[in-house]
Scaffold this motif. Structure first.
Motif, mmCIF file in Angstrom:
data_model
loop_
_atom_site.group_PDB
_atom_site.id
_atom_site.type_symbol
_atom_site.label_atom_id
_atom_site.label_comp_id
_atom_site.label_asym_id
_atom_site.label_seq_id
_atom_site.Cartn_x
_atom_site.Cartn_y
_atom_site.Cartn_z
ATOM 1 N N MET A 107 0.842 -1.196 0.000
ATOM 2 C CA MET A 107 0.000 0.000 0.000
ATOM 3 C C MET A 107 0.878 1.246 0.000
ATOM 4 S SD MET A 107 -2.763 -0.811 2.924
ATOM 5 C CE MET A 107 -3.768 -2.295 2.904
ATOM 6 N N LEU A 115 -6.131 2.909 6.133
ATOM 7 C CA LEU A 115 -6.748 1.565 6.224
ATOM 8 C C LEU A 115 -7.591 1.389 7.488
ATOM 9 C CD1 LEU A 115 -7.010 -1.410 5.240
ATOM 10 C CD2 LEU A 115 -5.013 -1.912 6.637
ATOM 11 N N ALA A 116 -6.973 1.613 8.637
ATOM 12 C CA ALA A 116 -7.697 1.337 9.885
ATOM 13 C C ALA A 116 -8.842 2.320 10.145
ATOM 14 C CB ALA A 116 -6.716 1.304 11.058
ATOM 15 N N SER A 119 -11.604 0.964 7.772
ATOM 16 C CA SER A 119 -12.177 -0.368 7.955
ATOM 17 C C SER A 119 -12.453 -0.709 9.415
ATOM 18 C CB SER A 119 -11.298 -1.429 7.301
ATOM 19 O OG SER A 119 -9.972 -1.306 7.719
ATOM 20 N N VAL A 120 -11.876 0.014 10.354
ATOM 21 C CA VAL A 120 -12.157 -0.264 11.767
ATOM 22 C C VAL A 120 -13.117 0.769 12.354
ATOM 23 C CG1 VAL A 120 -11.163 -0.532 14.057
ATOM 24 C CG2 VAL A 120 -9.938 -1.405 12.064
ATOM 25 N N ARG A 164 0.423 6.588 11.050
ATOM 26 C CA ARG A 164 -0.579 5.527 10.895
ATOM 27 C C ARG A 164 -1.239 5.202 12.236
ATOM 28 N NH1 ARG A 164 1.259 -0.381 8.858
ATOM 29 N NH2 ARG A 164 2.336 -0.315 10.865
ATOM 30 N N LEU B 161 -3.650 -2.007 15.125
ATOM 31 C CA LEU B 161 -4.524 -0.928 14.663
ATOM 32 C C LEU B 161 -5.993 -1.256 14.895
ATOM 33 C CD1 LEU B 161 -2.690 -0.126 11.337
ATOM 34 C CD2 LEU B 161 -3.035 1.479 13.211
ATOM 35 N N GLY B 162 -6.274 -2.453 15.406
ATOM 36 C CA GLY B 162 -7.657 -2.815 15.709
ATOM 37 C C GLY B 162 -8.333 -3.609 14.610
ATOM 38 N N LEU B 163 -7.586 -4.036 13.584
ATOM 39 C CA LEU B 163 -8.203 -4.876 12.558
ATOM 40 C C LEU B 163 -8.474 -6.261 13.144
ATOM 41 C CD1 LEU B 163 -6.917 -2.626 10.692
ATOM 42 C CD2 LEU B 163 -6.836 -4.384 8.942
ATOM 43 N N GLN B 167 -10.104 -9.329 8.820
ATOM 44 C CA GLN B 167 -9.710 -8.120 8.075
ATOM 45 C C GLN B 167 -8.212 -8.127 7.794
ATOM 46 O OE1 GLN B 167 -11.251 -5.182 10.859
ATOM 47 N NE2 GLN B 167 -12.711 -4.445 9.344
ATOM 48 N N LYS B 171 -7.029 -7.888 3.980
ATOM 49 C CA LYS B 171 -6.518 -6.610 3.496
ATOM 50 C C LYS B 171 -5.009 -6.490 3.570
ATOM 51 C CE LYS B 171 -10.778 -4.295 4.164
ATOM 52 N NZ LYS B 171 -11.640 -3.381 4.854
ATOM 53 N N ALA B 257 6.464 -1.947 -4.803
ATOM 54 C CA ALA B 257 6.181 -1.857 -3.381
ATOM 55 C C ALA B 257 7.457 -1.938 -2.557
ATOM 56 C CB ALA B 257 5.219 -2.961 -2.968
#
Lengths: 255, 283
Positions: A107, A115-116, A119-120, A164, B161-163, B167, B171, B257
């Protein structure tokens, strides 16, 4: 409430097999406090930090963040581990910065940060993007939003990692040796960002080998050795006039 | 040496009349054969789809913290990799011998739906079950290798991060695992195309069976096997070319990347990389 307790640890113990790495850790972190944990490698300081957001399980003792147990719930006098979904929920408010950055390599910088929140927290794309851009400006990387992590220097990557973590608007930030993987000339830029963050009143727990940073920024310094807290107090007390022999020996070897 | 052998091979191809290339030419685009080739393609795609979807589920289950789920997945992989796919195919085909009636219902409760096994597990269904379920076991191992190739720090960062677990997989981990998953999956697809010839034993009119039906009638065995081989060769060639481009695409995404070009791509090919200092080793 200026000195609300954010992190409370009581008699936290943890073993890997027969090796006890945490032997009853007691400490408290108050709102807005910067706590630096120093000590020789293998002293258990990183493990303790990872227990705070439940990346490692605690064997016994109690560890709470913002008054709630992390990863466990209490029923009677027993603790039960939460389901992964509930653990994830508890982690939202705790930001973490890793020694090796751990940016998502597939990414861009902006995607990493957004992202977080999307999606969170369920933020809208536009709100997340706006917030991400302002965070990038804050860490001095406003023009690198479309770069991939591999195109950035280590110092830049670590600043993105801080942005982040901040994107989730955490009430507590954990730093696990954030400058140990950096070339010496890149350490300063990361410490500057962390110093600014501390100045803004963020509650921080920092595992570090940067004694200069600890002396200057920390409110409290904790010296850990062999799974226990040997000495804790103000930076002046612990780093400049240590009382314990082990602290003295460690400081003599690093300074 | 190689040239001599090649020359001998070409010489016999051209001079031995028993290859009957006129018959090959006569059948290569005949209706039966083309229909058979199409069915072969359909079987390949559908069986592969079953294999990929179920393989992902199996791979994720295999790495589950729940020991029952992990063991069930391991058992599946052990069983389907340990028995020949031809045996599995014939087994599915003869399912009615064990379960004359199959249905869906509440265990030990009322039936919601049922029917005779022969009408539900048609030869085509048996073929798809046999090929797809077997493929899933191999895909599971490929996907697992891909997931394990992604540094654990990625998972930890996503968790911090709480995923949720799911998820994080979808992701963060799986997109980065693709670089390891895609090349062997291409090989599996090509190998699946050839494996579909096994279902000729179930009298399904795919490419090989179509050829067999014709030569059983005309006794022109060799020319019709050549016809089938030409089609298999053509189809696998198309798939190989597709695989090459797919791999290049995923390879390029990864190079961008990581910022470190791999293989023979010259550094200057990515203009973006010229900006900014080169990342020092993270360790």
């Amino acid at each position: 409430m200026p000195d609300r307790v954010i992190v409370r640890s009581e008699q936290v113990r943890k073993s890997y097999g027969s090796v006890e790495v945490l032997r009853g850790i007691d400490l408290e972190v108050r709102d807005g406090e910067v706590l630096c944990i120093v000590g020789p490698s293998g002293s258990g300081k990183s493990t303790f930090l990872r227990c705070i957001n439940h990346l490692e399980k605690v064997d016994s003792g109690e560890l709470s963040v913002n008054g709630g147990l992390v990863g466990y719930r209490e029923r009677g006098d027993k603790l039960y581990e939460l389901r992964s979904r509930d653990i994830a929920r508890a982690r939202r408010d705790i930001g973490m910065v890793f020694q090796r950055f751990n940016l998502f390599g597939h990414m861009t910088v902006l995607q990493n940060i957004m992202l977080a929140p999307i999606s969170v927290r369920g933020e809208s794309r536009s709100a997340a993007l706006e917030h991400a851009r302002s965070l990038l400006d804050r860490v001095g990387l406003g023009n690198r939003g479309d770069a991939y992590p591999g195109q950035l220097s280590g110092g830049q990557q670590q600043r993105v990692a801080i942005a982040r973590a901040l994107a989730m608007r955490p009430s507590l930030m954990l730093f696990d040796e954030p400058t140990s993987a950096l070339d010496p000339e890149l350490v300063g830029e990361v410490l500057t960002v962390m110093r600014d963050l501390a100045g803004e009143g963020m509650t921080m727990v920092v595992v570090t080998h940067e004694m200069g940073f600890a002396r200057e920024v920390a409110d409290t310094v904790v010296f850990m050795d062999n799974g226990t807290v040997v000495e804790s107090g103000s930076p002046g007390q612990v780093l400049l006039s240590p009382r314990n022999e082990r602290t003295k020996a460690f400081l003599a070897s690093v300074l | 040496m190689v040239l001599v052998l090649a020359a001998m091979g070409i010489h016999t191809l051209l001079t031995n009349p028993r290859f009957q290339f006129d018959v090959v030419g006569q059948y290569v685009f005949s209706g039966t054969i083309v229909k058979g080739a199409l069915l072969t393609l359909e079987l390949t795609v559908m069986a592969m789809a079953i294999g990929v979807v179920l393989g992902n589920v199996l791979a994720i289950s295999r790495m589950s913290k729940n020991p029952v789920i992990a063991a069930a997945s391991g058992l599946y992989i052990w069983f389907f990799r340990g028995t020949p796919v031809l045996v599995q195919l014939i087994f599915w085909y003869n399912l009615s011998a064990i379960f004359p009636q199959i249905g869906i219902g509440i265990p030990f409760g009322p039936q919601l739906f049922s029917g005779s096994a022969n009408s539900i597990v048609t030869p085509l269904a048996a073929a798809l079950l046999g090929l797809g379920l077997n493929e899933a076991a191999y895909m599971a191992e490929i996907v697992r290798a891909g997931i394990q190739s992604v540094d654990n720090g990625q998972t930890e960062a996503a968790h911090s991060l709480g995923l949720t677990h799911f998820q994080t997989l979808r992701k963060v981990v799986l997109p980065q695992a693709m670089k390891v998953i895609v090349p062997p999956t291409g090989n599996e697809l090509i190998s699946m195309l050839k494996s579909t010839s096994l279902v000729s034993v179930l009298a399904i009119s795919e490419l090989l069976y179509s050829a067999q039906v014709i030569y059983a009638r005309t006794y022109q065995t060799i020319p019709l096997l050549i016809v089938a081989s030409l089609w298999y060769l053509a189809l696998t060639t198309v798939l190989s070319v597709a695989q090459y481009f797919l791999e290049r695409r995923f390879g390029r995404a990864f190079r961008a990347a990581s910022g470190r070009p791999r293989g023979f791509a010259p550094r200057g090919i990515h203009p973006r990389m010229k900006k900014g200092p080169v990342a020092p080793d993270a360790r």
